[in-house]
Write a protein that holds these residues in place. Structure first.
Motif, PDB file in Angstrom:
ATOM      1  N   VAL A 101      41.676  34.081  41.442  1.00  0.00           N
ATOM      2  CA  VAL A 101      42.978  33.839  41.880  1.00  0.00           C
ATOM      3  C   VAL A 101      43.502  35.167  41.832  1.00  0.00           C
ATOM      4  O   VAL A 101      44.282  35.346  42.830  1.00  0.00           O
ATOM      5  CB  VAL A 101      43.626  32.774  40.762  1.00  0.00           C
ATOM      6  CG1 VAL A 101      43.351  32.997  39.650  1.00  0.00           C
ATOM      7  CG2 VAL A 101      45.438  32.732  41.316  1.00  0.00           C
ATOM      8  N   LEU A 102      43.086  36.032  40.339  1.00  0.00           N
ATOM      9  CA  LEU A 102      44.150  37.500  40.397  1.00  0.00           C
ATOM     10  C   LEU A 102      43.551  38.447  41.756  1.00  0.00           C
ATOM     11  O   LEU A 102      44.798  39.096  42.319  1.00  0.00           O
ATOM     12  CB  LEU A 102      43.762  37.922  39.542  1.00  0.00           C
ATOM     13  CG  LEU A 102      44.533  37.364  38.460  1.00  0.00           C
ATOM     14  CD1 LEU A 102      43.959  38.291  37.152  1.00  0.00           C
ATOM     15  CD2 LEU A 102      46.117  37.691  38.095  1.00  0.00           C
ATOM     16  N   ALA A 103      42.110  37.751  41.733  1.00  0.00           N
ATOM     17  CA  ALA A 103      41.600  38.441  43.644  1.00  0.00           C
ATOM     18  C   ALA A 103      42.707  38.883  44.729  1.00  0.00           C
ATOM     19  O   ALA A 103      42.868  39.468  45.105  1.00  0.00           O
ATOM     20  CB  ALA A 103      40.127  39.102  43.672  1.00  0.00           C
ATOM     21  N   ILE A 134      35.923  41.341  39.485  1.00  0.00           N
ATOM     22  CA  ILE A 134      37.096  41.368  40.005  1.00  0.00           C
ATOM     23  C   ILE A 134      37.604  40.024  39.120  1.00  0.00           C
ATOM     24  O   ILE A 134      39.003  39.455  40.173  1.00  0.00           O
ATOM     25  CB  ILE A 134      36.344  41.017  41.285  1.00  0.00           C
ATOM     26  CG1 ILE A 134      36.378  39.831  41.583  1.00  0.00           C
ATOM     27  CG2 ILE A 134      36.328  41.314  41.651  1.00  0.00           C
ATOM     28  CD1 ILE A 134      36.133  39.167  42.943  1.00  0.00           C
ATOM     29  N   GLY A 135      37.831  39.789  38.532  1.00  0.00           N
ATOM     30  CA  GLY A 135      38.940  38.375  37.756  1.00  0.00           C
ATOM     31  C   GLY A 135      39.887  38.868  36.787  1.00  0.00           C
ATOM     32  O   GLY A 135      40.442  38.435  36.254  1.00  0.00           O
ATOM     33  N   ARG A 136      39.588  40.582  36.213  1.00  0.00           N
ATOM     34  CA  ARG A 136      40.685  40.618  35.437  1.00  0.00           C
ATOM     35  C   ARG A 136      41.721  41.954  36.095  1.00  0.00           C
ATOM     36  O   ARG A 136      41.399  42.758  36.472  1.00  0.00           O
ATOM     37  CB  ARG A 136      39.795  41.750  34.128  1.00  0.00           C
ATOM     38  CG  ARG A 136      38.826  41.033  33.472  1.00  0.00           C
ATOM     39  CD  ARG A 136      38.193  41.737  31.900  1.00  0.00           C
ATOM     40  NE  ARG A 136      36.729  41.052  32.099  1.00  0.00           N
ATOM     41  CZ  ARG A 136      35.595  41.823  32.143  1.00  0.00           C
ATOM     42  NH1 ARG A 136      35.256  43.302  32.007  1.00  0.00           N
ATOM     43  NH2 ARG A 136      35.026  41.341  31.128  1.00  0.00           N
ATOM     44  N   ILE A 137      42.823  41.891  35.509  1.00  0.00           N
ATOM     45  CA  ILE A 137      43.900  42.747  36.257  1.00  0.00           C
ATOM     46  C   ILE A 137      43.215  43.965  36.121  1.00  0.00           C
ATOM     47  O   ILE A 137      44.336  44.840  36.946  1.00  0.00           O
ATOM     48  CB  ILE A 137      44.977  42.649  35.270  1.00  0.00           C
ATOM     49  CG1 ILE A 137      45.257  40.524  36.030  1.00  0.00           C
ATOM     50  CG2 ILE A 137      46.111  43.509  35.717  1.00  0.00           C
ATOM     51  CD1 ILE A 137      46.678  40.613  34.872  1.00  0.00           C
ATOM     52  N   ARG A 156      51.523  45.630  37.498  1.00  0.00           N
ATOM     53  CA  ARG A 156      53.124  44.663  36.939  1.00  0.00           C
ATOM     54  C   ARG A 156      53.042  43.049  37.664  1.00  0.00           C
ATOM     55  O   ARG A 156      53.326  41.956  36.988  1.00  0.00           O
ATOM     56  CB  ARG A 156      54.315  45.518  37.779  1.00  0.00           C
ATOM     57  CG  ARG A 156      55.731  44.936  37.201  1.00  0.00           C
ATOM     58  CD  ARG A 156      56.260  46.421  38.088  1.00  0.00           C
ATOM     59  NE  ARG A 156      56.347  45.562  39.725  1.00  0.00           N
ATOM     60  CZ  ARG A 156      56.344  45.069  40.606  1.00  0.00           C
ATOM     61  NH1 ARG A 156      57.141  43.813  40.379  1.00  0.00           N
ATOM     62  NH2 ARG A 156      56.813  45.293  41.777  1.00  0.00           N
ATOM     63  N   ALA A 157      52.852  43.560  39.346  1.00  0.00           N
ATOM     64  CA  ALA A 157      52.798  42.134  39.955  1.00  0.00           C
ATOM     65  C   ALA A 157      51.754  40.529  39.718  1.00  0.00           C
ATOM     66  O   ALA A 157      52.238  40.125  39.639  1.00  0.00           O
ATOM     67  CB  ALA A 157      53.041  42.829  41.901  1.00  0.00           C
ATOM     68  N   LEU A 158      50.113  41.748  39.549  1.00  0.00           N
ATOM     69  CA  LEU A 158      49.121  40.745  38.875  1.00  0.00           C
ATOM     70  C   LEU A 158      50.221  39.976  37.792  1.00  0.00           C
ATOM     71  O   LEU A 158      49.232  38.976  37.044  1.00  0.00           O
ATOM     72  CB  LEU A 158      47.974  41.058  38.666  1.00  0.00           C
ATOM     73  CG  LEU A 158      48.272  41.662  40.280  1.00  0.00           C
ATOM     74  CD1 LEU A 158      45.697  42.338  39.947  1.00  0.00           C
ATOM     75  CD2 LEU A 158      47.408  40.434  40.952  1.00  0.00           C
ATOM     76  N   THR A 159      50.507  40.792  36.554  1.00  0.00           N
ATOM     77  CA  THR A 159      50.965  39.791  35.065  1.00  0.00           C
ATOM     78  C   THR A 159      52.368  39.282  35.032  1.00  0.00           C
ATOM     79  O   THR A 159      51.653  37.898  34.804  1.00  0.00           O
ATOM     80  CB  THR A 159      51.042  40.950  34.247  1.00  0.00           C
ATOM     81  OG1 THR A 159      50.037  42.721  34.028  1.00  0.00           O
ATOM     82  CG2 THR A 159      51.986  40.158  32.801  1.00  0.00           C
ATOM     83  N   ALA A 160      52.915  39.267  36.160  1.00  0.00           N
ATOM     84  CA  ALA A 160      53.322  38.885  36.589  1.00  0.00           C
ATOM     85  C   ALA A 160      53.435  37.447  37.626  1.00  0.00           C
ATOM     86  O   ALA A 160      54.810  36.796  37.687  1.00  0.00           O
ATOM     87  CB  ALA A 160      55.124  39.673  37.712  1.00  0.00           C
ATOM     88  N   GLY A 161      52.253  37.397  38.282  1.00  0.00           N
ATOM     89  CA  GLY A 161      52.013  36.095  39.052  1.00  0.00           C
ATOM     90  C   GLY A 161      53.086  36.192  41.017  1.00  0.00           C
ATOM     91  O   GLY A 161      53.311  35.077  41.064  1.00  0.00           O
TER      92      GLY A 161
END
Length: 221
Positions: A101-103, A134-137, A156-161
């Motif tokens: 999902v983060l990717a 590829i699953g970790r920020i 920043r963007a991935l941490t904030a969703g």
């Protein structure tokens, strides 16, 4: 045509056929010879997968599909052969199975910067060939930096969703289209092609749609 032909592709970075399909589609575009504008859309094959899966790809498939290990190993060997024929090197022994999902969120961020196709290629290669996580920020930020994106912005963007709503919107659109597997290609919002088809299939479909659009334009004139 005066404008590039629009192609929307639903795929998952963890899908081996999606990387193969990407290569075959690219060859189809080359044979077609016209301009094509591609947008990658999110599709999660196994959204319940943990970020840090404890086991190999063979372990995952054996449990996920409920099939004997030897059958799943034969399937992986076959996929590896098909990938090799498409010019790709798969290394399932090194692969680190993970949640994607983060990717997918990163792909949307990359699209906002006009680098989505490059990001998709980098993620696929990292996952299937290099055994990168590829699953970790932090890992995704490193990969993004390699294609020229700002790793701090990615963090920043991935941490904030920030791009999670865009991922969910893609998944809702896939449901509306009735997409049940990937890769899935939608040409000009009208014609769907399922699976990693032969390049000639893609070239023919692109040519047909381009001819129809040109014919419609002539009618208007």
């Amino acid at each position: 045509m005066s404008a590039p032909l629009a192609v929307d592709i639903w795929s998952d970075i963890a899908c081996p056929w999606c990387y193969i399909g990407k290569r075959k589609f690219e060859e189809g575009v080359r044979r077609f010879g016209g301009d094509v504008a591609v947008i990658y859309h999110s599709y999660e094959l196994s959204p319940e997968t943990p970020v840090d899966f404890d086991g190999s790809e063979l372990d995952f498939l054996t449990a996920y599909k409920g099939q004997p290990r030897n059958v799943m190993q034969q399937m992986l060997d076959r996929v590896t052969e098909v990938a090799r024929d498409a010019g790709l090197t798969y290394d399932f022994d090194r692969l680190q199975h993970t949640n994607t999902v983060l990717a997918h969120q990163l792909l949307h961020l990359a699209r906002a910067h006009g680098r989505q196709t490059e990001m998709a290629e980098r993620l696929f290669r990292a996952y299937f060939t290099e055994g990168r996580h590829i699953g970790r920020i932090d890992s995704l930020a490193e990969l993004a930096a390699e294609i020229g994106l700002d790793p701090d912005e990615v963090q920043r963007a991935l941490t904030a969703g920030e791009y999670l709503p865009a991922v969910r919107a893609d998944q809702e659109q896939a449901q509306a289209y009735g997409i049940q597997g990937v890769p899935f290609f939608v040409i000009d919002g009208r014609y769907g092609i399922s699976g990693a088809q032969d390049p000639d299939v893609f070239a023919s479909a692109l040519g047909q749609v381009a001819a129809e659009l040109d014919g419609a334009a002539e009618t208007v004139r």
